[in-house]
Design a protein around this motif. Sequence first.
Motif, PDB file in Angstrom:
ATOM      1  N   LYS A 178       1.292  -1.588  -0.032  1.00  0.00           N
ATOM      2  CA  LYS A 178      -0.210   0.575  -0.179  1.00  0.00           C
ATOM      3  C   LYS A 178       0.833   1.242   0.362  1.00  0.00           C
ATOM      4  O   LYS A 178       0.440   2.081  -0.584  1.00  0.00           O
ATOM      5  CB  LYS A 178      -1.059  -0.180   1.414  1.00  0.00           C
ATOM      6  CG  LYS A 178      -1.899  -1.103   0.910  1.00  0.00           C
ATOM      7  CD  LYS A 178      -2.821  -1.415   2.591  1.00  0.00           C
ATOM      8  CE  LYS A 178      -3.800  -1.784   2.293  1.00  0.00           C
ATOM      9  NZ  LYS A 178      -4.840  -2.323   3.199  1.00  0.00           N
ATOM     10  N   VAL A 179       1.867   1.323   0.862  1.00  0.00           N
ATOM     11  CA  VAL A 179       2.588   2.375   0.562  1.00  0.00           C
ATOM     12  C   VAL A 179       3.151   3.022  -0.017  1.00  0.00           C
ATOM     13  O   VAL A 179       3.594   3.547  -1.343  1.00  0.00           O
ATOM     14  CB  VAL A 179       3.823   1.870   1.866  1.00  0.00           C
ATOM     15  CG1 VAL A 179       4.818   2.905   1.753  1.00  0.00           C
ATOM     16  CG2 VAL A 179       3.001   2.389   3.341  1.00  0.00           C
ATOM     17  N   LYS A 221      11.280  10.312   0.336  1.00  0.00           N
ATOM     18  CA  LYS A 221      11.083   9.196   1.323  1.00  0.00           C
ATOM     19  C   LYS A 221      12.162   8.411   2.371  1.00  0.00           C
ATOM     20  O   LYS A 221      13.256   7.513   0.950  1.00  0.00           O
ATOM     21  CB  LYS A 221       9.822   8.343   1.302  1.00  0.00           C
ATOM     22  CG  LYS A 221       8.295   8.452   1.467  1.00  0.00           C
ATOM     23  CD  LYS A 221       7.618   9.116   2.292  1.00  0.00           C
ATOM     24  CE  LYS A 221       5.813   9.128   2.373  1.00  0.00           C
ATOM     25  NZ  LYS A 221       5.686  10.600   2.773  1.00  0.00           N
ATOM     26  N   HIS A 222      11.862   8.158   3.145  1.00  0.00           N
ATOM     27  CA  HIS A 222      13.113   7.058   3.273  1.00  0.00           C
ATOM     28  C   HIS A 222      12.630   5.802   4.281  1.00  0.00           C
ATOM     29  O   HIS A 222      12.275   6.168   5.831  1.00  0.00           O
ATOM     30  CB  HIS A 222      14.604   7.699   4.520  1.00  0.00           C
ATOM     31  CG  HIS A 222      15.261   6.688   4.693  1.00  0.00           C
ATOM     32  ND1 HIS A 222      16.587   6.946   6.510  1.00  0.00           N
ATOM     33  CD2 HIS A 222      16.299   5.456   4.301  1.00  0.00           C
ATOM     34  CE1 HIS A 222      16.814   6.026   6.013  1.00  0.00           C
ATOM     35  NE2 HIS A 222      17.131   5.181   5.533  1.00  0.00           N
ATOM     36  N   LYS A 246      18.903  15.092  -1.794  1.00  0.00           N
ATOM     37  CA  LYS A 246      18.237  14.416  -2.911  1.00  0.00           C
ATOM     38  C   LYS A 246      17.109  14.566  -3.957  1.00  0.00           C
ATOM     39  O   LYS A 246      16.189  14.319  -4.887  1.00  0.00           O
ATOM     40  CB  LYS A 246      18.748  13.429  -3.585  1.00  0.00           C
ATOM     41  CG  LYS A 246      20.098  13.651  -3.629  1.00  0.00           C
ATOM     42  CD  LYS A 246      21.314  14.315  -4.408  1.00  0.00           C
ATOM     43  CE  LYS A 246      22.386  14.300  -3.877  1.00  0.00           C
ATOM     44  NZ  LYS A 246      22.940  15.584  -4.211  1.00  0.00           N
ATOM     45  N   CYS A 247      15.933  13.904  -2.716  1.00  0.00           N
ATOM     46  CA  CYS A 247      14.155  13.992  -3.183  1.00  0.00           C
ATOM     47  C   CYS A 247      13.870  13.020  -3.912  1.00  0.00           C
ATOM     48  O   CYS A 247      13.600  12.619  -5.184  1.00  0.00           O
ATOM     49  CB  CYS A 247      13.059  14.997  -3.912  1.00  0.00           C
ATOM     50  SG  CYS A 247      12.034  15.088  -3.325  1.00  0.00           S
ATOM     51  N   ILE A 248      13.953  11.593  -3.118  1.00  0.00           N
ATOM     52  CA  ILE A 248      14.433  10.572  -3.325  1.00  0.00           C
ATOM     53  C   ILE A 248      13.156   9.246  -2.465  1.00  0.00           C
ATOM     54  O   ILE A 248      12.901   9.563  -1.965  1.00  0.00           O
ATOM     55  CB  ILE A 248      15.958   9.981  -4.021  1.00  0.00           C
ATOM     56  CG1 ILE A 248      16.358   9.659  -2.661  1.00  0.00           C
ATOM     57  CG2 ILE A 248      16.580  10.351  -4.768  1.00  0.00           C
ATOM     58  CD1 ILE A 248      17.435   8.831  -3.316  1.00  0.00           C
ATOM     59  N   GLU A 283      11.971   7.478   7.691  1.00  0.00           N
ATOM     60  CA  GLU A 283      10.365   8.356   8.467  1.00  0.00           C
ATOM     61  C   GLU A 283       9.394   7.804   8.386  1.00  0.00           C
ATOM     62  O   GLU A 283       8.036   7.767   9.109  1.00  0.00           O
ATOM     63  CB  GLU A 283      10.490   9.172   6.635  1.00  0.00           C
ATOM     64  CG  GLU A 283       9.034   9.496   6.937  1.00  0.00           C
ATOM     65  CD  GLU A 283       8.827  10.974   5.522  1.00  0.00           C
ATOM     66  OE1 GLU A 283       8.127  11.812   5.776  1.00  0.00           O
ATOM     67  OE2 GLU A 283      10.063  11.096   4.477  1.00  0.00           O
ATOM     68  N   VAL A 284       8.998   6.419   7.843  1.00  0.00           N
ATOM     69  CA  VAL A 284       7.962   5.198   7.732  1.00  0.00           C
ATOM     70  C   VAL A 284       8.749   4.432   7.875  1.00  0.00           C
ATOM     71  O   VAL A 284      10.441   3.904   7.683  1.00  0.00           O
ATOM     72  CB  VAL A 284       8.016   5.037   5.835  1.00  0.00           C
ATOM     73  CG1 VAL A 284       6.959   3.973   6.141  1.00  0.00           C
ATOM     74  CG2 VAL A 284       7.168   6.431   5.363  1.00  0.00           C
TER      75      VAL A 284
END
Length: 177
Positions: free
Chosen positions: A7-8, A18-19, A146-148, A172-173
Amino acid sequence: MDTKIIKVIKGLNKGDCKHICYIYNNRGGYLENLFSFILTRINDGDHVLLVENDRNILTINKRLQNELSRNQLDKVHYINNFNFYFSNETFHPQTVSSHFLHYIQPFIENNVSFRTWGHIEWRDDKDIERDIEKYEREVDQITKDKCIISVCAYPAAQTSDSLRKRLENCHEVVLKD
């Protein structure tokens, strides 16, 4: 029915940063989630940089050959995780972070959309938890800068409670199967 990680994965968009820490219990479920991650990202047009052990690379590659075209298969980039994490025969956080930057730089320079998945495995080492935490903090900063999207997978059997707490502070998750 989709698992939490699926789902994520399906909810990730092009602009997301997201990390994600994924702590898994069994290899079969892990491989299903990895396979779904790759298919979802490739079908969305992304490249996937996969840092994985040889055994899992063989299994995933065989399955992907039945699902993806030649052009899509070319978007999956494999790196042996032992060579990646232990190139100096030890887990050295700065060296591993440098490897990570080295491998993602061509995607960034060429404005190619990509995602990463790293399977972290290690030998017994009394300082490994501290080193993993340091590396994960560096990767966390890289993913933000780097927004990855980067998934870091850990085997639950090897992940102590103290390491889990450290990982929760660096991601973060955090997902578990």
